[in-house]
Design a protein around this motif. Structure first.
Motif, mmCIF file in Angstrom:
data_model
loop_
_atom_site.group_PDB
_atom_site.id
_atom_site.type_symbol
_atom_site.label_atom_id
_atom_site.label_comp_id
_atom_site.label_asym_id
_atom_site.label_seq_id
_atom_site.Cartn_x
_atom_site.Cartn_y
_atom_site.Cartn_z
ATOM 1 N N GLN A 112 -3.083 5.075 1.113
ATOM 2 C CA GLN A 112 -3.837 3.849 1.363
ATOM 3 C C GLN A 112 -3.685 3.379 2.807
ATOM 4 O O GLN A 112 -4.639 2.884 3.406
ATOM 5 C CB GLN A 112 -3.379 2.747 0.399
ATOM 6 C CG GLN A 112 -3.814 2.967 -1.052
ATOM 7 C CD GLN A 112 -3.261 1.901 -1.972
ATOM 8 O OE1 GLN A 112 -2.054 1.635 -1.996
ATOM 9 N NE2 GLN A 112 -4.133 1.275 -2.730
ATOM 10 N N LEU A 118 0.831 -1.201 0.000
ATOM 11 C CA LEU A 118 0.000 0.000 0.000
ATOM 12 C C LEU A 118 0.866 1.251 0.000
ATOM 13 O O LEU A 118 1.945 1.275 0.609
ATOM 14 C CB LEU A 118 -0.903 0.020 1.236
ATOM 15 C CG LEU A 118 -1.834 -1.188 1.458
ATOM 16 C CD1 LEU A 118 -2.649 -0.983 2.724
ATOM 17 C CD2 LEU A 118 -2.740 -1.404 0.262
ATOM 18 N N LYS A 176 -6.578 2.903 5.416
ATOM 19 C CA LYS A 176 -6.694 1.617 6.127
ATOM 20 C C LYS A 176 -6.833 1.839 7.626
ATOM 21 O O LYS A 176 -7.624 1.153 8.292
ATOM 22 C CB LYS A 176 -5.458 0.754 5.836
ATOM 23 C CG LYS A 176 -5.480 -0.598 6.544
ATOM 24 C CD LYS A 176 -4.304 -1.466 6.127
ATOM 25 C CE LYS A 176 -3.043 -1.101 6.860
ATOM 26 N NZ LYS A 176 -3.047 -1.546 8.289
#
Length: 336
Positions: free
Chosen positions: A134, A130, A138
């Motif tokens: 991201q 990621l 998350k």
């Protein structure tokens, strides 16, 4: 029963403009310890998709079929995939996933040993694949929790057909509705013993992040009536709370204001400052820690960006929640 005697499994994969992820996921399927399966991809990608399907021929998988279906939401795509399936068992997977190599074998064995109607998938997000944004997203969503899901699930095709299938006219929430329906049908729903796949499906950039959350907020509002009712109750409680706070000095000083020991100066500033600080702490630090994000990632700087992204998510949910309230109040059926 040895794994060689298990009947064929049909793996259903909805796809929309994620061919590169699908290829990566299929490459991980090559390593499955159970090999008697076919892959059915229901593709609703746009005409400008940048992928050569000839790449699929190079994979060491016995059967991969691609069926194009215009504007198919995931639920509709899965229903179509099941109707085309030749296997006795059905398995669901999504594009932006990396299945564990023993996913199918362990799920089939657990399905048999537990006498369950379905083995639900379980996933955990990854960090190493990621980008920074991201990882921030998350931290606001799944974190490092192990979560149950429809992707990664395994069941008999005949059993799926008896469930009525997924709602095909919504773009999000159909999986949660389906699992909830299974419980109401008194199915024996058993989560997988182990993680069935790793999840990669976070937006790559800010634009796709905004588009995704606005879309999901509206689509979930079409089906998630319970969440809409909770929102309505929260709004009513908030109104009552604010009315109580704003009326404090009037109610408890009996109009005496500065002469009363119960008078609270700068009450508005105190309350709003407390609410703001509590929100920042919950969104930026407490919730990511609860989702098992590492302190070393949250501190010393990223908590600021986690909080900003979390605040953005909450703002992006508002249009969908208002739409859901409108449906709840004015819709006769309160459903699709």
């Amino acid at each position: 029963m040895s794994h060689k005697s298990y009947p064929k499994v049909s793996i259903i994969i909805p796809n929309k403009d994620d061919w590169n992820f699908v290829l990566q996921m299929l490459q991980s399927l090559e390593r499955q310890t159970f090999s008697s399966f076919e892959v059915i991809i229901i593709d609703s990608s746009g005409p400008d998709r940048n992928f050569d399907k000839a790449n699929l021929v190079t994979l060491d998988i016995d059967s991969i079929s691609v069926h194009e279906e215009k504007d198919a939401y995931p639920g509709k795509a899965r229903n179509i995939g099941v109707s085309l399936a030749r296997g006795e068992f059905i398995a669901f997977m999504d594009a932006k996933t990396v299945p564990e190599k023993d996913w199918l074998l362990s799920s089939l064995k657990q399905l048999e040993d537990s006498n369950s109607d379905i083995i639900l998938g379980k996933f955990q997000s990854v960090d190493n694949k990621l980008n920074w944004l991201q990882r921030i997203i998350k931290a606001n969503t799944y974190g490092n929790l192990v979560c149950k899901s429809v992707p990664g699930s395994v069941l008999k095709k005949s059993k799926f057909n008896s469930s009525g299938g997924f709602i095909g006219s919504v773009g999000a929430g159909e999986d949660l509705e389906w699992v909830d329906r299974l419980h109401k049908l008194k199915w024996k729903v058993t989560p997988a013993d182990n993680i069935t796949f790793k999840y990669l499906g976070y937006p790559l950039n800010l634009r796709s992040f905004i588009i995704k959350w606005v879309f999901y907020s509206f689509e979930n509002a079409k089906i998630n009536i319970l969440s809409t009712q909770k929102t309505l109750y929260f709004i009513l409680l908030l109104i009552l709370f604010l009315y109580f706070i704003y009326s404090w000095n009037y109610l408890f000083t009996y109009g005496s204001w500065d002469d009363s020991p119960y008078f609270v100066p700068n009450l508005n500033k105190i309350i709003w400052s407390f609410i703001a600080l509590a929100y920042i702490f919950l969104r930026s630090i407490y919730m990511p820690i609860k989702k098992k994000e590492k302190i070393t990632f949250i501190l010393p700087i990223n908590w600021i960006f986690i909080g900003l992204v979390g605040f953005t998510i909450d703002l992006l949910k508002i249009p969908g929640r208002l739409f859901g309230l409108w449906r709840l109040i004015f819709s006769k059926s309160n459903f699709l």
